[in-house]
Design an enzyme around this catalytic site. Structure first.
Site, short mmCIF file in Angstrom:
data_model
loop_
_atom_site.label_atom_id
_atom_site.label_comp_id
_atom_site.label_asym_id
_atom_site.label_seq_id
_atom_site.Cartn_x
_atom_site.Cartn_y
_atom_site.Cartn_z
CB SER A 273 -0.88 0.16 1.31
OG SER A 273 -1.46 1.34 1.38
CE1 TYR B 204 -4.18 -2.02 5.16
CE2 TYR B 204 -3.52 0.10 4.53
CZ TYR B 204 -3.80 -0.92 4.00
OH TYR B 204 -4.11 -1.40 2.63
P1 NAD Z 1 -11.22 -6.16 0.18
O1 NAD Z 1 -11.60 -6.26 1.60
O2 NAD Z 1 -12.05 -6.12 -0.82
O3 NAD Z 1 -10.95 -7.70 0.10
C1 NAD Z 1 -9.78 -8.44 0.93
C2 NAD Z 1 -9.62 -9.80 0.54
O4 NAD Z 1 -8.82 -10.47 1.54
C3 NAD Z 1 -11.06 -10.69 0.62
O5 NAD Z 1 -11.06 -11.56 -0.50
C4 NAD Z 1 -10.95 -11.29 1.98
O6 NAD Z 1 -11.90 -12.68 2.27
C5 NAD Z 1 -9.29 -11.56 2.34
N1 NAD Z 1 -9.19 -11.69 3.77
C6 NAD Z 1 -9.40 -10.55 4.59
N2 NAD Z 1 -9.24 -11.27 5.88
C7 NAD Z 1 -8.96 -12.55 5.85
C8 NAD Z 1 -8.49 -13.56 6.70
N3 NAD Z 1 -8.55 -13.27 7.95
N4 NAD Z 1 -8.50 -14.80 6.14
C9 NAD Z 1 -8.53 -15.07 4.75
N5 NAD Z 1 -8.76 -14.07 3.80
C10 NAD Z 1 -9.02 -12.71 4.35
O7 NAD Z 1 -9.67 -5.65 0.00
P2 NAD Z 1 -9.15 -4.65 -1.20
O8 NAD Z 1 -9.39 -3.32 -1.31
O9 NAD Z 1 -9.62 -5.59 -2.65
O10 NAD Z 1 -7.54 -5.05 -1.01
C11 NAD Z 1 -6.84 -5.83 -1.37
C12 NAD Z 1 -5.41 -5.87 -0.94
O11 NAD Z 1 -5.01 -4.20 -1.35
C13 NAD Z 1 -5.42 -5.63 0.52
O12 NAD Z 1 -4.08 -6.28 1.08
C14 NAD Z 1 -5.09 -4.33 0.94
O13 NAD Z 1 -4.42 -3.75 2.00
C15 NAD Z 1 -4.60 -3.60 -0.37
N6 NAD Z 1 -4.87 -2.23 -0.58
C16 NAD Z 1 -6.25 -1.71 -0.69
C17 NAD Z 1 -6.40 -0.50 -1.10
C18 NAD Z 1 -7.70 -0.02 -1.42
O14 NAD Z 1 -7.97 1.40 -1.43
N7 NAD Z 1 -8.70 -0.95 -1.68
C19 NAD Z 1 -5.23 0.31 -1.02
C20 NAD Z 1 -4.11 -0.33 -0.98
C21 NAD Z 1 -3.71 -1.45 -0.57
#
Ligand code: NAD
Length: 243
Positions: free
Chosen positions: A135, A149
């Protein structure tokens, strides 16, 4: 990508693929001819269930993915993650629990899977690739409720660079992707909680990223990026944080 007997479809494990960025990565890789196994908290169609909040969850996931992919994984994409708030004045037990959970899911489980991947790539020879979805927070920090985070994602970047440096000679490549805001369930909740317009004003591009944009970068790193790129950290943030 053209598959031949000498150049079979790459086998890929993508964590956290039930929605958001992970689902977009699976879609992009599948369209490019990869054989992909996804993952979520519980078993589902095309998805292996494993709770990464539990110690040992990552190892169980790796073993099951290896079995589903006939004993060969070429690429690991660590995408699963949580973005949970804890206030600096929260009760002590809530503070400790929140730090433990965020570090376990975002960093420790990713490390456990990277470890399994490196050992697997080494044992079978021929190298392999790891793509860690970190991130912008790794470099910029995050809100007062999200120290953990940012720390987990900075840890992920340091780990990625260590793997890249440690195993490049064995053709084991490691990359990190640092998205800014991406319009997924996670980002929608955050935007709503923090005033969407104000946040958008901080993004020169004028919009948050689409999951497909992050997926295209992850797929490039997973399948195409030249070996000399190993250790690279790629920003996908609309110039909201330029380093
Ligand atoms: P999201 O919340 O839509 O999806 C998260 C995924 O992780 C889901 O499939 C969920 O089942 C899985 N997950 C969460 N906790 C879990 C657990 N305890 N056991 C197994 N699986 C688990 O998230 P997203 O927005 O698609 O983000 C995906 C990645 O990108 C993450 O690592 C997040 O930190 C990173 N990210 C997201 C953003 C954003 O703005 N959305 C920005 C920077 C980084």
């Amino acid at each position: 990508m053209t598959q031949t007997a000498a150049n079979p479809a790459p086998h890929v494990l993508v964590t956290g693929s039930t929605r958001g960025i992970g689902a977009a990565i699976v879609e992009t890789l599948t369209a490019q001819g990869a054989r992909v196994v996804g993952h979520g908290r519980t078993d589902g169609a095309g998805v292996i269930g494993a709770d990464l909040a539990e110690a040992g969850g990552a190892d169980t996931l790796w073993a099951r993915a290896l079995e589903q992919l006939d004993g060969r994984i070429d690429v690991l994409i660590n995408n699963a993650g949580v973005f949970e708030a804890v206030a600096v004045d929260a009760p002590d037990d809530a503070w400790q629990a929140s730090w433990g959970r965020t570090l376990q899911i975002n960093l420790q489980a990713s490390a456990d899977l990277c470890r399994r991947a490196v050992l697997h790539f080494r044992a079978r020879g021929g190298g392999g690739r790891i793509v860690n979805i970190a991130s912008r927070a790794a470099y910029r920090g995050d809100s007062p409720a999200h120290w953990h985070y940012a720390a987990s994602k900075a840890g992920m970047v340091g780990m990625t660079k260590s793997i890249a440096r440690g195993y490049a000679i064995e053709e084991i490549l490691a990359f990190a992707v640092c998205p800014g805001f991406v319009m997924t369930g996670m980002a929608e909740d955050y935007l709503a909680s923090r005033g969407g317009d104000k946040l958008l004003a901080d993004i020169p591009l004028g919009r948050v990223a689409d999951p497909a944009e992050v997926a295209s970068v992850a797929a490039y790193l997973a399948l195409e990026a030249p070996g000399s790129m190993t250790g690279a950290v790629i920003d996908v943030n609309g110039a909201s944080f330029v380093r």
